[in-house]
Enzyme design. Sequence first.
Site, mmCIF file in Angstrom:
data_model
loop_
_atom_site.group_PDB
_atom_site.id
_atom_site.type_symbol
_atom_site.label_atom_id
_atom_site.label_comp_id
_atom_site.label_asym_id
_atom_site.label_seq_id
_atom_site.Cartn_x
_atom_site.Cartn_y
_atom_site.Cartn_z
ATOM 1 N N ASP A 13 0.679 -14.521 -16.822
ATOM 2 C CA ASP A 13 1.135 -15.207 -15.612
ATOM 3 C C ASP A 13 0.176 -16.313 -15.186
ATOM 4 O OD1 ASP A 13 3.397 -13.546 -15.363
ATOM 5 O OD2 ASP A 13 2.194 -12.001 -14.391
ATOM 6 N N ARG B 172 -6.424 -4.600 -5.406
ATOM 7 C CA ARG B 172 -5.922 -5.871 -4.887
ATOM 8 C C ARG B 172 -6.605 -6.309 -3.586
ATOM 9 N NH1 ARG B 172 -5.171 -6.242 -9.511
ATOM 10 N NH2 ARG B 172 -3.135 -6.360 -10.532
ATOM 11 N N ASP C 124 2.292 -6.071 -5.796
ATOM 12 C CA ASP C 124 1.032 -6.800 -5.675
ATOM 13 C C ASP C 124 1.142 -8.030 -4.794
ATOM 14 O OD1 ASP C 124 -0.509 -5.057 -7.081
ATOM 15 O OD2 ASP C 124 -0.428 -6.145 -8.977
ATOM 16 N N SER D 238 3.371 -5.477 -19.697
ATOM 17 C CA SER D 238 2.651 -5.927 -18.516
ATOM 18 C C SER D 238 1.570 -4.895 -18.226
ATOM 19 C CB SER D 238 3.604 -6.052 -17.322
ATOM 20 O OG SER D 238 2.891 -6.400 -16.152
#
Length: 408
Positions: free
Chosen positions: A17, A98, A127, A179
């Site tokens: 990404d 995060r 996220d 992923s």
Amino acid sequence: MSKTYKKIVLAYSGGLDTSIIIPWLHEHYEGCEVIAVSADVGQGTELDGLEEKALKTGASKLYIEDLKKEFVEDYIFPTLKAGAVYEGDYLLGTSFARPIIAKRIVEIAKAEGADAIAHGCTGKGNDQVRFELTIKAFAPDMGIIAPWRIWDIKSREEEIDYAEARNIPLKINRETNYSKDKNLWHLSHEGMDLEDPANEPQYNKPGFLEMSVSPEMAPDKPTYVTLGFEKGIPTTLDGEKVDAVTLIEKLNAIGGANGIGLADLVENRLVGMKSRGVYETPGGTILYRAHQVLETLTLDRETQHYKELLSKKYAELVYFGQWFTPLREALDAFVDKTQETCTGEVKLKLYKGNIINAGVTSPYSLYDEEIATFGAEEVYDQNDAGGFINLFGLPLQVKARLNEKLGK
């Protein structure tokens, strides 16, 4: 694009990404400067070569921030002390990574005078919420760019097409396009064949597991570990005092070699859908079990049972990205009070994916062998139980007598 940004700070991992987001930002925000920030929360070799890659794809600079110690002490350990587990299985490895990453990115964005922060989170995932709630908590007026919510790319395959068209190097290919998210605590796997819950994870497929082996491949001989805790925080391994980061690294190696910590679950995402993921959390699974065992000695019944209720809420707060909230801070105060006597040692036996209790001691143990024994003793009058049961069961007796009068 409706807004113009001159300087954008990007949460940069070097994965699929974010590898394509740097050139995409330049294409869609003409003349902008892109500063990449990578947070080291224990990804290991994933950080190798990131600076060269970031600069080649258009970043003006790359920050690599070592956050491992803070990650463990200020995020992992509070969650461990709370006993927080999301939906019974997920040990929150991505979730609590995060907030610390986003907080540091905000600090750098402010120092750099940036007018926007960009991230590579999809519009379907959790996220995006975790990143953006943290940004709002520390920079309420900062611009936020979430390419997945506005660009024309619709799949990871199209991302690969975009990268190949621009000669952006990738560490994955179309056949290994899971992923993944890795840090010191865990590794997650999503996508591809895992999107169908009917498919068994290919634990024995070379390259699938990275932190662990499948239980079938684990040694035929058990491994013993002894963990020491002080006020709920693990401080020693097999009698040796070790720092927080090293402790988890060692437990990851020990647990991974014994097939510990594999979780395959369909979870309820915050955004409303269910998703299927496979998680490797070898060291964390050991720590959670040891801490839970120790609390069976050191917490009284009412506190232990009530803490279990709050642990579920704590897990939801972490999973939902609500780390920097008054409620999480208030729950921490409760948890810290419960941990004042959570000191002692726990011995565990690891064998082919299983964790077996092998002994626990604490100077604050509420277990009294003299009272609990099945042998002869003089400190507990068993006749007292009759009166207790009479009073405890009185509401049942009253209701039963009423039922008899009513002919029920």
